[in-house]
Design a protein around this motif. Structure first.
Motif, PDB file in Angstrom:
ATOM      1  N   ALA A 447      -4.633 -14.094  -1.090  1.00  0.00           N
ATOM      2  CA  ALA A 447      -5.864 -13.316  -1.224  1.00  0.00           C
ATOM      3  C   ALA A 447      -6.480 -13.430  -2.607  1.00  0.00           C
ATOM      4  CB  ALA A 447      -5.599 -11.844  -0.912  1.00  0.00           C
ATOM      5  N   GLY A 448      -5.730 -13.992  -3.554  1.00  0.00           N
ATOM      6  CA  GLY A 448      -6.226 -14.026  -4.926  1.00  0.00           C
ATOM      7  C   GLY A 448      -6.119 -12.666  -5.583  1.00  0.00           C
ATOM      8  N   LYS A 449      -6.889 -12.495  -6.660  1.00  0.00           N
ATOM      9  CA  LYS A 449      -6.818 -11.241  -7.415  1.00  0.00           C
ATOM     10  C   LYS A 449      -7.637 -10.171  -6.706  1.00  0.00           C
ATOM     11  CE  LYS A 449      -7.532  -9.338 -12.049  1.00  0.00           C
ATOM     12  NZ  LYS A 449      -6.159  -8.827 -12.145  1.00  0.00           N
ATOM     13  N   ILE A 450      -7.022  -9.015  -6.461  1.00  0.00           N
ATOM     14  CA  ILE A 450      -7.738  -7.909  -5.830  1.00  0.00           C
ATOM     15  C   ILE A 450      -7.642  -6.667  -6.711  1.00  0.00           C
ATOM     16  CG2 ILE A 450      -7.171  -8.838  -3.553  1.00  0.00           C
ATOM     17  CD1 ILE A 450      -5.411  -6.286  -3.200  1.00  0.00           C
ATOM     18  N   VAL A 451      -8.535  -5.721  -6.445  1.00  0.00           N
ATOM     19  CA  VAL A 451      -8.581  -4.471  -7.208  1.00  0.00           C
ATOM     20  C   VAL A 451      -7.470  -3.551  -6.720  1.00  0.00           C
ATOM     21  CG1 VAL A 451      -9.968  -2.439  -7.758  1.00  0.00           C
ATOM     22  CG2 VAL A 451     -11.069  -4.694  -7.532  1.00  0.00           C
ATOM     23  N   ILE A 491      -3.202  -3.436   5.323  1.00  0.00           N
ATOM     24  CA  ILE A 491      -4.512  -2.812   5.164  1.00  0.00           C
ATOM     25  C   ILE A 491      -5.567  -3.899   5.001  1.00  0.00           C
ATOM     26  CG2 ILE A 491      -5.869  -1.141   3.844  1.00  0.00           C
ATOM     27  CD1 ILE A 491      -2.196  -1.127   3.253  1.00  0.00           C
ATOM     28  N   PRO A 492      -6.651  -3.842   5.779  1.00  0.00           N
ATOM     29  CA  PRO A 492      -7.697  -4.871   5.669  1.00  0.00           C
ATOM     30  C   PRO A 492      -8.334  -4.896   4.283  1.00  0.00           C
ATOM     31  CG  PRO A 492      -7.973  -3.553   7.659  1.00  0.00           C
ATOM     32  CD  PRO A 492      -6.947  -2.870   6.830  1.00  0.00           C
ATOM     33  N   LEU A 493      -8.646  -6.101   3.826  1.00  0.00           N
ATOM     34  CA  LEU A 493      -9.367  -6.283   2.570  1.00  0.00           C
ATOM     35  C   LEU A 493     -10.847  -6.500   2.865  1.00  0.00           C
ATOM     36  CD1 LEU A 493      -6.917  -8.695   0.702  1.00  0.00           C
ATOM     37  CD2 LEU A 493      -7.350  -6.298   0.150  1.00  0.00           C
ATOM     38  N   GLN A 494     -11.679  -5.967   1.981  1.00  0.00           N
ATOM     39  CA  GLN A 494     -13.125  -6.191   2.022  1.00  0.00           C
ATOM     40  C   GLN A 494     -13.503  -6.875   0.719  1.00  0.00           C
ATOM     41  OE1 GLN A 494     -14.432  -2.141   2.488  1.00  0.00           O
ATOM     42  NE2 GLN A 494     -14.092  -2.128   4.703  1.00  0.00           N
ATOM     43  N   GLY A 495     -13.520  -8.217   0.773  1.00  0.00           N
ATOM     44  CA  GLY A 495     -13.651  -8.974  -0.464  1.00  0.00           C
ATOM     45  C   GLY A 495     -12.377  -8.835  -1.267  1.00  0.00           C
ATOM     46  N   ASN A 496     -12.504  -8.351  -2.506  1.00  0.00           N
ATOM     47  CA  ASN A 496     -11.299  -8.132  -3.319  1.00  0.00           C
ATOM     48  C   ASN A 496     -10.941  -6.653  -3.422  1.00  0.00           C
ATOM     49  OD1 ASN A 496     -13.374  -7.298  -4.972  1.00  0.00           O
ATOM     50  ND2 ASN A 496     -12.515  -8.209  -6.837  1.00  0.00           N
ATOM     51  N   ASN A 497     -11.452  -5.858  -2.474  1.00  0.00           N
ATOM     52  CA  ASN A 497     -11.145  -4.431  -2.440  1.00  0.00           C
ATOM     53  C   ASN A 497     -10.455  -4.072  -1.127  1.00  0.00           C
ATOM     54  OD1 ASN A 497     -12.568  -2.970  -4.867  1.00  0.00           O
ATOM     55  ND2 ASN A 497     -14.009  -4.524  -4.142  1.00  0.00           N
ATOM     56  N   VAL A 498      -9.620  -3.031  -1.180  1.00  0.00           N
ATOM     57  CA  VAL A 498      -8.950  -2.553   0.014  1.00  0.00           C
ATOM     58  C   VAL A 498      -9.829  -1.510   0.697  1.00  0.00           C
ATOM     59  CG1 VAL A 498      -7.727  -0.615  -1.052  1.00  0.00           C
ATOM     60  CG2 VAL A 498      -6.702  -1.794   0.881  1.00  0.00           C
TER      61      VAL A 498
END
Length: 517
Positions: A447-451, A491-498
């Motif tokens: 997913a790469g870097k996420i918040v 938990i689904p990701l929305q871009g780099n946010n959960v």
């Protein structure tokens, strides 16, 4: 007790967890608690660790638990590996090749033949090296749960080997004291099930001819059946067989095996007879007192599952108690233990009971069923090992396909629909090793870097482990993983946010304590 003295005058042991029983289950619970910084006292009426071999098999999932504790290397060094299961005596090696079918699904494919006495020795050594408190020759006399009272605790009365009495006060008590559990009797819990009518025997024997090295062998016959577990090279094996009559001698048992299967032998190190019990306690928890291992469930030893199930009971429960002790989950989460582990025991008892209906009966009709089973297995196993079903079966043997159900409405909850939720974390890169810290963690896979979401500060991550080559862990999800390796949520990701609403639901469902909210 002398006149004029009361229980309150007795020497007092104060601890967080009192563990009754220093077999593999009790010792595992104590070691996990120690590693999590929770004080525990283990007591056992024996004078020391078991010396008899008893249970033998250490399955893949248990090896993962041992690895988390830094002990897997010792087991691998001292164990005898069984990488195949053979049905019948054919040199074609009928049966699943565990190494091939479990490869990629676990870091420890196969079965490690590592006797109960060695498991206890390993756990005692690790526990005492860390300052653990084990008190041998201590017998439980009385047990009362007073935790519902203001400032109440679990209170136990113990008698030591010299006849002296001691009292223990603890926040929780674990009964890991075997099938004849004194703790279960104190709780007045029924031990539901049955005892098999037939007599079985077990023998540790050297120089057995006609058995494969590195394989567990099942020999179904007209008059009997025998399971063969490799203890070492050169025909050093454990034989477990069905007796032709209620009372049988060593010579009669081994002569029957030689006559029907051609298994000749050398020196006999140990021989015993017993009856198989299939029983499960009606409850695994009453208030602040828990049952684990044989105190909670007993079943056939043929599948090599019993000791492993007890060790995993202990791992699950000790991790949960540590999370409550450290205020990471609230006390209501303690219901989780029975909800997760009792179905595992019931399934295992039902499966082994049905298996014994096929192979564990005496008489001509049972002999015909056994020989038919052997003939079917001859054709069935080579076929099933070439399909995904073979890998699934081997996953159940290795106990890493056990699934926990977290909510009654899991099928309606998006974060719980992912197939990996409720399973132990599939191995990818070093993701399982990351859990050696025994923390709750957030993982991503490609997913790469996420918040980082709004989560308790003691949850580690997110940590990125790269794409899962088997596609089990998705790149569009954030995974919450428990310290016992089990995937708690996807938990689904929305871009780099959960998805914040989904994560809030997850925290509530798992009763995670979030002080900052």
């Amino acid at each position: 007790m002398s006149p004029g003295y009361s229980v309150d005058d007795l020497p007092l042991i104060d601890t967080e967890v009192l563990i009754i029983g220093a077999g593999p289950t009790g010792l595992m619970a104590a070691l996990v608690l120690a590693r999590r910084g929770v004080p525990a006292v283990v007591v056992d009426r024996k004078a020391g660790p078991t010396r008899e071999s008893r249970a033998l098999a250490v399955q893949a999932r248990t090896m993962e638990v041992y690895d988390q504790l830094g002990l897997a290397g010792t087991v691998l060094e001292k164990a005898n590996s069984a990488l195949r299961i053979q049905v019948g005596g054919s040199s074609r090696g009928i049966g699943p090749n565990l190494m091939n079918l479990q490869d990629g699904a676990t870091r420890f494919p196969g079965i490690q033949i590592f006797e109960q006495s060695r498991n206890e020795e390993l756990l005692v050594g690790a526990l005492t090296a860390g300052g653990g408190d084990i008190r041998w020759r201590h017998r439980l006399v009385d047990l009362q749960d007073k935790t519902a009272e203001p400032d109440g605790r679990v209170e136990a009365l113990l008698e030591d080997g010299e006849g002296g009495l001691h009292r223990v006060r603890a926040r929780w008590c674990i009964g890991a004291d075997g099938a004849a559990s004194a703790v279960r009797r104190e709780l007045n819990l029924p031990f539901e099930g049955k005892t098999d009518d037939a007599t079985f025997w077990v023998a540790d024997v050297r120089d057995v001819r006609g058995v494969p090295d590195g394989a567990v062998s099942i020999r179904p016959g007209k008059r009997t059946f025998v399971a063969v577990f490799p203890l070492g090279p050169g025909g050093h094996v454990r034989l477990l067989g069905l007796a032709a009559k209620d009372t049988i001698t060593q010579d009669e048992a081994l002569s029957a095996v030689a006559a029907e299967f051609g298994l000749t032998h050398g020196p006999v190190e140990w021989f015993s007879t017993y009856r198989v019990h299939h029983r499960v306690s009606t409850k695994f928890r009453v208030g602040s007192i828990f049952l684990a291992g044989d105190a909670a469930h007993v079943h056939s030893p043929v599948g090599g599952q019993g000791m492993n199930t007890g060790l995993q009971d202990a791992h699950n429960l000790a991790m949960l108690l540590a999370d409550v002790a450290h205020n990471r989950v609230d006390g209501h989460a303690l219901d989780r233990y029975e909800r997760e582990r009792r179905p595992v025991a019931l399934t295992l008892v039902n499966v082994t009971d049905r298996a014994f209906t096929v192979i564990g009966r005496r008489g001509p009709s049972a002999g015909l069923v056994r020989t038919a089973f052997g003939a079917l297995a001859f054709g069935f196993f080579p076929l099933v090992t070439r399909t995904s079903l073979g890998a699934r079966l081997c996953g159940y043997i290795g106990q890493y396909r056990i699934r926990y159900h977290y909510t009654a409405t899991a099928d309606q909850t998006e974060w719980a629909r992912d197939p990996v939720v409720g399973l132990r974390l599939p191995p990818v890169a070093d993701n399982q090793r990351a859990l050696d810290t025994m923390n709750w963690q957030l993982h991503t896979y490609g997913a790469g870097k996420i918040v980082r979401p709004d989560v308790p500060e003691w949850i580690v991550g997110p940590q990125e482990f790269g794409d899962d080559p088997h596609g089990r862990l998705r790149s569009d999800r954030l995974y919450l993983v428990r310290p016992d390796h089990f995937v708690a949520a996807s938990i689904p990701l929305q871009g780099n946010n959960v998805d914040a609403a989904q994560f809030s639901d997850v925290l509530t469902a798992h009763r995670l304590v979030h002080v900052g909210r």
